[in-house]
Design a protein around this motif. Structure first.
Motif, short mmCIF file in Angstrom:
data_model
loop_
_atom_site.label_atom_id
_atom_site.label_comp_id
_atom_site.label_asym_id
_atom_site.label_seq_id
_atom_site.Cartn_x
_atom_site.Cartn_y
_atom_site.Cartn_z
N ALA A 1 -5.80 2.85 -1.26
CA ALA A 1 -4.62 3.70 -1.50
C ALA A 1 -4.55 4.13 -2.97
O ALA A 1 -3.83 5.07 -3.31
CB ALA A 1 -3.36 2.94 -1.11
N GLY A 2 -5.30 3.44 -3.85
CA GLY A 2 -5.34 3.90 -5.24
C GLY A 2 -5.20 2.82 -6.30
O GLY A 2 -4.75 3.12 -7.41
N LEU A 3 -5.61 1.58 -5.98
CA LEU A 3 -5.51 0.53 -7.01
C LEU A 3 -6.67 0.62 -8.00
O LEU A 3 -7.80 0.88 -7.61
CB LEU A 3 -5.51 -0.85 -6.37
CG LEU A 3 -4.27 -1.27 -5.59
CD1 LEU A 3 -4.41 -2.72 -5.12
CD2 LEU A 3 -3.02 -1.13 -6.45
N ASP A 4 -6.35 0.34 -9.26
CA ASP A 4 -7.38 0.31 -10.30
C ASP A 4 -7.92 -1.10 -10.52
O ASP A 4 -9.01 -1.28 -11.05
CB ASP A 4 -6.79 0.82 -11.62
CG ASP A 4 -6.40 2.29 -11.51
OD1 ASP A 4 -7.31 3.12 -11.38
OD2 ASP A 4 -5.18 2.59 -11.52
N PHE A 5 -7.13 -2.11 -10.19
CA PHE A 5 -7.58 -3.50 -10.36
C PHE A 5 -6.69 -4.42 -9.52
O PHE A 5 -5.63 -3.99 -9.03
CB PHE A 5 -7.53 -3.91 -11.85
CG PHE A 5 -6.14 -4.00 -12.41
CD1 PHE A 5 -5.43 -5.20 -12.42
CD2 PHE A 5 -5.51 -2.87 -12.94
CE1 PHE A 5 -4.15 -5.27 -12.93
CE2 PHE A 5 -4.22 -2.93 -13.45
CZ PHE A 5 -3.54 -4.14 -13.45
N GLY B 1 -7.34 -1.71 2.45
CA GLY B 1 -6.48 -0.53 2.62
C GLY B 1 -5.64 -0.29 1.38
O GLY B 1 -5.46 0.86 0.94
N LYS B 2 -5.15 -1.37 0.78
CA LYS B 2 -4.30 -1.26 -0.41
C LYS B 2 -5.12 -0.74 -1.59
O LYS B 2 -4.65 0.13 -2.33
CB LYS B 2 -3.69 -2.64 -0.71
CG LYS B 2 -2.75 -2.68 -1.87
CD LYS B 2 -1.84 -3.92 -1.85
CE LYS B 2 -2.51 -5.21 -2.23
NZ LYS B 2 -1.58 -6.34 -2.38
N ASP C 1 0.84 -1.22 0.00
CA ASP C 1 0.00 0.00 0.00
C ASP C 1 0.87 1.27 0.00
O ASP C 1 0.50 2.29 -0.60
CB ASP C 1 -0.99 0.00 1.18
CG ASP C 1 -0.33 -0.09 2.55
OD1 ASP C 1 0.82 -0.59 2.62
OD2 ASP C 1 -0.95 0.33 3.54
N GLU C 2 2.05 1.16 0.65
CA GLU C 2 2.95 2.34 0.67
C GLU C 2 3.50 2.62 -0.74
O GLU C 2 3.67 3.77 -1.13
CB GLU C 2 4.09 2.10 1.66
CG GLU C 2 3.57 2.05 3.09
CD GLU C 2 4.58 1.42 4.06
OE1 GLU C 2 4.64 1.90 5.20
OE2 GLU C 2 5.27 0.47 3.68
N LEU C 3 3.77 1.54 -1.48
CA LEU C 3 4.24 1.73 -2.86
C LEU C 3 3.13 2.32 -3.73
O LEU C 3 3.39 3.19 -4.58
CB LEU C 3 4.70 0.38 -3.44
CG LEU C 3 5.17 0.39 -4.89
CD1 LEU C 3 6.37 1.32 -5.09
CD2 LEU C 3 5.53 -1.03 -5.36
N VAL C 4 1.90 1.88 -3.50
CA VAL C 4 0.78 2.41 -4.28
C VAL C 4 0.69 3.93 -4.08
O VAL C 4 0.59 4.71 -5.05
CB VAL C 4 -0.56 1.73 -3.87
CG1 VAL C 4 -1.74 2.37 -4.62
CG2 VAL C 4 -0.51 0.24 -4.13
N ASP D 1 -6.40 -10.34 6.26
CA ASP D 1 -5.79 -10.19 4.94
C ASP D 1 -6.70 -9.33 4.05
O ASP D 1 -6.23 -8.43 3.33
CB ASP D 1 -5.59 -11.59 4.33
CG ASP D 1 -4.53 -11.61 3.24
OD1 ASP D 1 -3.55 -10.86 3.36
OD2 ASP D 1 -4.70 -12.37 2.27
N ILE D 2 -8.00 -9.60 4.12
CA ILE D 2 -8.94 -8.82 3.30
C ILE D 2 -9.01 -7.38 3.80
O ILE D 2 -9.12 -6.43 3.02
CB ILE D 2 -10.33 -9.51 3.27
CG1 ILE D 2 -10.23 -10.84 2.50
CG2 ILE D 2 -11.39 -8.60 2.63
CD1 ILE D 2 -11.50 -11.67 2.44
#
Ligand code: FAD
Length: 287
Positions: free
Chosen positions: A166-170, A162-163, A124-127, A156-157
């Motif tokens: 943080a800005g994931l598209d998929f 959170g990940k 998540d920090e990399l995202v 885990d879920i």
């Protein structure tokens, strides 16, 4: 093209994966295999990244060649657990300069010596970092059976949520051999408000050793039906290869029949296996 845009099109997508070599002597062989796979016109191709970051130049090189020579959009992987911030920035600049728009943001496995980055502990920090560094389409990994380090699937879920936030598209899943595990996972994450597309990751197992390695790495459950196949055909390489391709094809057909629209195949750099799967599915995929 951004993968987020590809996933919004009204079609079933099939993407293929290659991994870069560990040494420069193997670069040409790997690049040639990647090009043969690209010639099959998947919707996009992903290029993995060595956990320590040392082979990042090969990931960038192969990804860029696929995109430029074959016009196939690429997803370049990037791990952070062994890299400090300046190194990650350099790698991202290299991707950007090569016209790579899609990055799979990963933590990577903790190295055997336990030495980890002072700048990044989780993906998540990399995202968040990538969001600052450019207008990338960002994907992340997810684990239908739970990540091996996480004792409780619910936790885990929670981290996955959170990940994504943080800005994931998929997301792309870890490999699985039982589609019901994927369906249950999808139900659980949707319930927790994770609504991004979840690309189903399928690995065709073409020899018994590959199965042991994959299971050791991922902790994936092997259903009895597939164990029987490996027990019966495992000693006959040609038969095992054909049976493994059929099993993976059946998994994909079942996913599509249950409304899943995005499939990723872990091709293990094998153009013949990739081609056989594409041929098996040509009508199903409408190509
Ligand atoms: P994370 O999302 O950071 O999760 C790692 C662990 O930490 C999990 O147990 C999670 O529950 C927990 N966690 C997450 N966030 C937090 C938090 N904020 N606080 C506390 N705990 C947290 N490896 C490579 O080296 N190169 C590759 O190219 C590569 N490609 C992959 C592609 C896919 C589709 C998949 C599924 C895996 C890939 N991997 C690759 C393997 C991956 O790097 C490992 O599985 C790694 O152990 C976890 O990476 P992650 O990005 O999922 O980590």
């Amino acid at each position: 093209m951004k993968i987020s845009k590809i996933l919004k099109q009204d079609k079933i997508t099939l993407s293929l994966e290659v991994f870069p070599p560990k040494t420069s002597e193997k670069y040409e062989v790997t690049a040639a295999a990647a090009k043969k796979i690209a010639a099959l016109s998947p919707d996009f191709m992903s290029v993995t990244y060595g956990a320590g970051g040392g082979t990042g130049a090969y990931t960038a090189g192969i990804a860029s060649e696929i995109q430029k020579e074959y016009g196939v959009p690429v997803l370049a992987h990037l791990t952070c657990v062994s890299s400090d911030r300046p190194f990650v920035h350099d790698m991202v600049k290299r991707y950007k300069d090569l016209g790579i728009e899609n990055i799979l943001a990963l933590r990577g496995d903790i190295p055997a010596d336990g030495r980890v980055s002072k700048d990044f502990r989780h993906a998540d920090e990399l995202v968040r970092e990538l969001k600052e560094l450019g207008d990338f389409c960002i994907g992340g990994a997810c684990y239908p059976e739970g990540h091996i380090e996480c004792a409780h699937k619910a936790d885990d879920i929670g981290y996955l949520k959170g990940k994504v936030d943080a800005g994931l598209d998929f997301l792309t899943t870890q490999l699985f051999f039982d589609n019901n595990i994927y369906y249950n996972f999808l139900y659980r994450i949707r319930e927790r408000g994770i609504m991004v597309p979840v690309i189903a990751g399928i690995m065709p197992i073409t020899n018994a050793r590959q199965l042991s390695r994959s299971v050791a790495m991922s902790g994936t459950d092997v259903p009895q039906r597939f164990r029987n196949i490996v027990d019966f055909f495992g000693e006959d390489p040609a038969a095992m290869k054909q049976a493994g391709i059929v099993y993976a094809t059946e998994q994909i057909v079942d996913l599509i029949a249950n409304g899943i629209r995005h499939i990723h195949v872990y091709t293990m750099n094998k153009p013949d296996v990739s081609e056989a799967i594409m041929n098996n599915l040509s009508v199903v995929l409408g190509r």
